[in-house]
Design a protein around this motif. Structure first.
Motif, PDB file in Angstrom:
ATOM      1  N   HIS A  37       4.072  -0.293   2.386  1.00  0.00           N
ATOM      2  CA  HIS A  37       3.088   0.739   2.054  1.00  0.00           C
ATOM      3  C   HIS A  37       2.846   0.778   0.550  1.00  0.00           C
ATOM      4  CE1 HIS A  37       1.818   4.850   0.912  1.00  0.00           C
ATOM      5  NE2 HIS A  37       0.985   4.666   1.923  1.00  0.00           N
ATOM      6  N   LEU A  40       1.014  -2.456  -0.574  1.00  0.00           N
ATOM      7  CA  LEU A  40      -0.389  -2.471  -0.173  1.00  0.00           C
ATOM      8  C   LEU A  40      -1.211  -1.449  -0.960  1.00  0.00           C
ATOM      9  CD1 LEU A  40      -2.582  -3.545   1.716  1.00  0.00           C
ATOM     10  CD2 LEU A  40      -1.864  -1.836   3.389  1.00  0.00           C
ATOM     11  N   TYR A  41      -0.657  -0.268  -1.152  1.00  0.00           N
ATOM     12  CA  TYR A  41      -1.351   0.802  -1.868  1.00  0.00           C
ATOM     13  C   TYR A  41      -1.735   0.351  -3.279  1.00  0.00           C
ATOM     14  CZ  TYR A  41      -2.090   5.476  -3.855  1.00  0.00           C
ATOM     15  OH  TYR A  41      -2.620   6.578  -4.469  1.00  0.00           O
ATOM     16  N   TYR A  42      -0.758  -0.122  -4.030  1.00  0.00           N
ATOM     17  CA  TYR A  42      -1.030  -0.516  -5.413  1.00  0.00           C
ATOM     18  C   TYR A  42      -1.766  -1.847  -5.487  1.00  0.00           C
ATOM     19  CZ  TYR A  42       1.456   3.569  -6.796  1.00  0.00           C
ATOM     20  OH  TYR A  42       1.823   4.875  -6.956  1.00  0.00           O
ATOM     21  N   HIS A  43      -1.570  -2.719  -4.510  1.00  0.00           N
ATOM     22  CA  HIS A  43      -2.313  -3.973  -4.476  1.00  0.00           C
ATOM     23  C   HIS A  43      -3.798  -3.700  -4.253  1.00  0.00           C
ATOM     24  CE1 HIS A  43      -3.772  -7.801  -2.711  1.00  0.00           C
ATOM     25  NE2 HIS A  43      -3.068  -8.294  -3.703  1.00  0.00           N
ATOM     26  N   HIS A  44      -4.109  -2.728  -3.408  1.00  0.00           N
ATOM     27  CA  HIS A  44      -5.500  -2.352  -3.159  1.00  0.00           C
ATOM     28  C   HIS A  44      -6.163  -1.851  -4.450  1.00  0.00           C
ATOM     29  CE1 HIS A  44      -9.014  -0.822  -1.050  1.00  0.00           C
ATOM     30  NE2 HIS A  44      -8.843   0.302  -1.700  1.00  0.00           N
ATOM     31  N   ILE A  45      -5.502  -0.973  -5.152  1.00  0.00           N
ATOM     32  CA  ILE A  45      -6.025  -0.460  -6.422  1.00  0.00           C
ATOM     33  C   ILE A  45      -6.176  -1.606  -7.420  1.00  0.00           C
ATOM     34  CG2 ILE A  45      -5.473   0.986  -8.431  1.00  0.00           C
ATOM     35  CD1 ILE A  45      -4.241   3.010  -6.439  1.00  0.00           C
ATOM     36  N   GLU A  47      -6.648  -4.789  -6.845  1.00  0.00           N
ATOM     37  CA  GLU A  47      -7.776  -5.649  -6.490  1.00  0.00           C
ATOM     38  C   GLU A  47      -9.120  -5.010  -6.834  1.00  0.00           C
ATOM     39  OE1 GLU A  47      -7.242  -6.690  -2.349  1.00  0.00           O
ATOM     40  OE2 GLU A  47      -6.506  -8.670  -2.953  1.00  0.00           O
ATOM     41  N   GLU A  48      -9.249  -3.705  -6.629  1.00  0.00           N
ATOM     42  CA  GLU A  48     -10.499  -3.042  -6.998  1.00  0.00           C
ATOM     43  C   GLU A  48     -10.738  -3.148  -8.504  1.00  0.00           C
ATOM     44  OE1 GLU A  48     -11.029   0.958  -5.623  1.00  0.00           O
ATOM     45  OE2 GLU A  48     -11.045   0.345  -3.521  1.00  0.00           O
ATOM     46  N   GLN A  51     -11.746  -6.681  -9.452  1.00  0.00           N
ATOM     47  CA  GLN A  51     -13.173  -6.914  -9.202  1.00  0.00           C
ATOM     48  C   GLN A  51     -14.022  -6.313 -10.313  1.00  0.00           C
ATOM     49  OE1 GLN A  51     -13.890  -5.328  -5.305  1.00  0.00           O
ATOM     50  NE2 GLN A  51     -12.949  -7.064  -4.267  1.00  0.00           N
ATOM     51  N   HIS A 102      -8.240   6.307  -9.953  1.00  0.00           N
ATOM     52  CA  HIS A 102      -7.065   5.426  -9.842  1.00  0.00           C
ATOM     53  C   HIS A 102      -5.987   5.832 -10.841  1.00  0.00           C
ATOM     54  CE1 HIS A 102      -9.560   1.935  -7.931  1.00  0.00           C
ATOM     55  NE2 HIS A 102      -9.239   2.877  -7.058  1.00  0.00           N
TER      56      HIS A 102
END
Length: 191
Positions: A37, A40-45, A47-48, A51, A102
């Motif tokens: 969790h 994934l949580y910090y990986h999502h941030i 990646e955003e 980008q 974020h």
């Protein structure tokens, strides 16, 4: 417009540096996450923001190009390159909004003095930059379209958490959208 471009250039180069610092802080957190969790949580941030960083790498030279080479006649809605610049600036305004959120999310987790100090500093500058970009873009867009309605205005509604100035929140002025403009596609409408 040239003076506004200087401000955009400063803001987005500052933002680029802030994103790089934030990502550098998040990278070891992701690598050493205690569970899926957290990873994934910090990986999502991450990646955003990655980008956004790639978009800023393209946007900053575009701003610079207009700032240095273009004459006032090139700042017209009939210029496709100028339209692209306005689209990119509007997209990055929304990106700044997300970056502030974020940073807020990270402040819940990283309460040690070193990281919280850095995050608070990044957040304060980013929030002020977001407010300035939002105001400037509303003014620029209204020059070319007297019926301009910010398609992302609803993102600031009920987001008093974005303003940490300590002042009382100001009641938002409702945006009245003409019926003919209510339907349509915007960057954020394709959910």
């Amino acid at each position: 417009m040239k003076e506004e471009l200087k401000v955009f250039y400063r803001i987005f180069t500052t933002t680029k540096d802030a994103i790089e610092k934030f990502m550098s802080m998040l990278d070891p957190v992701i690598q050493n996450a205690t569970d899926d969790h957290e990873r994934l949580y910090y990986h999502h941030i991450f990646e955003e923001e990655e980008q956004r960083l790639s978009r800023l790498v393209e946007l900053i030279p575009l701003i610079s190009k207009f700032e240095k080479e273009k004459s006032e006649k090139d700042f017209a809605p009939t210029n496709n390159e100028f339209n692209r610049l306005l689209q990119e600036l509007n997209l990055e305004k929304f990106g700044l909004h997300n970056f502030v959120e974020h940073l807020d999310l990270a402040l819940f987790r990283f309460t040690d003095e070193e990281r919280s100090t850095m995050l608070n500093q990044l957040r304060e500058v980013s929030y002020q930059d977001y407010q300035q970009v939002k105001g400037m873009l509303n003014e620029i867009n209204s020059r070319f379209d007297t019926n301009y309605v910010d398609p992302h205005a609803h993102h600031d509604e009920h987001h008093d958490h974005l303003d940490r100035s300590g002042t009382e929140p100001v009641a938002a002025t409702p945006v009245i959208v003409p019926a003919k403009m209510k339907k349509g596609f915007t960057v954020g409408s394709l959910r």
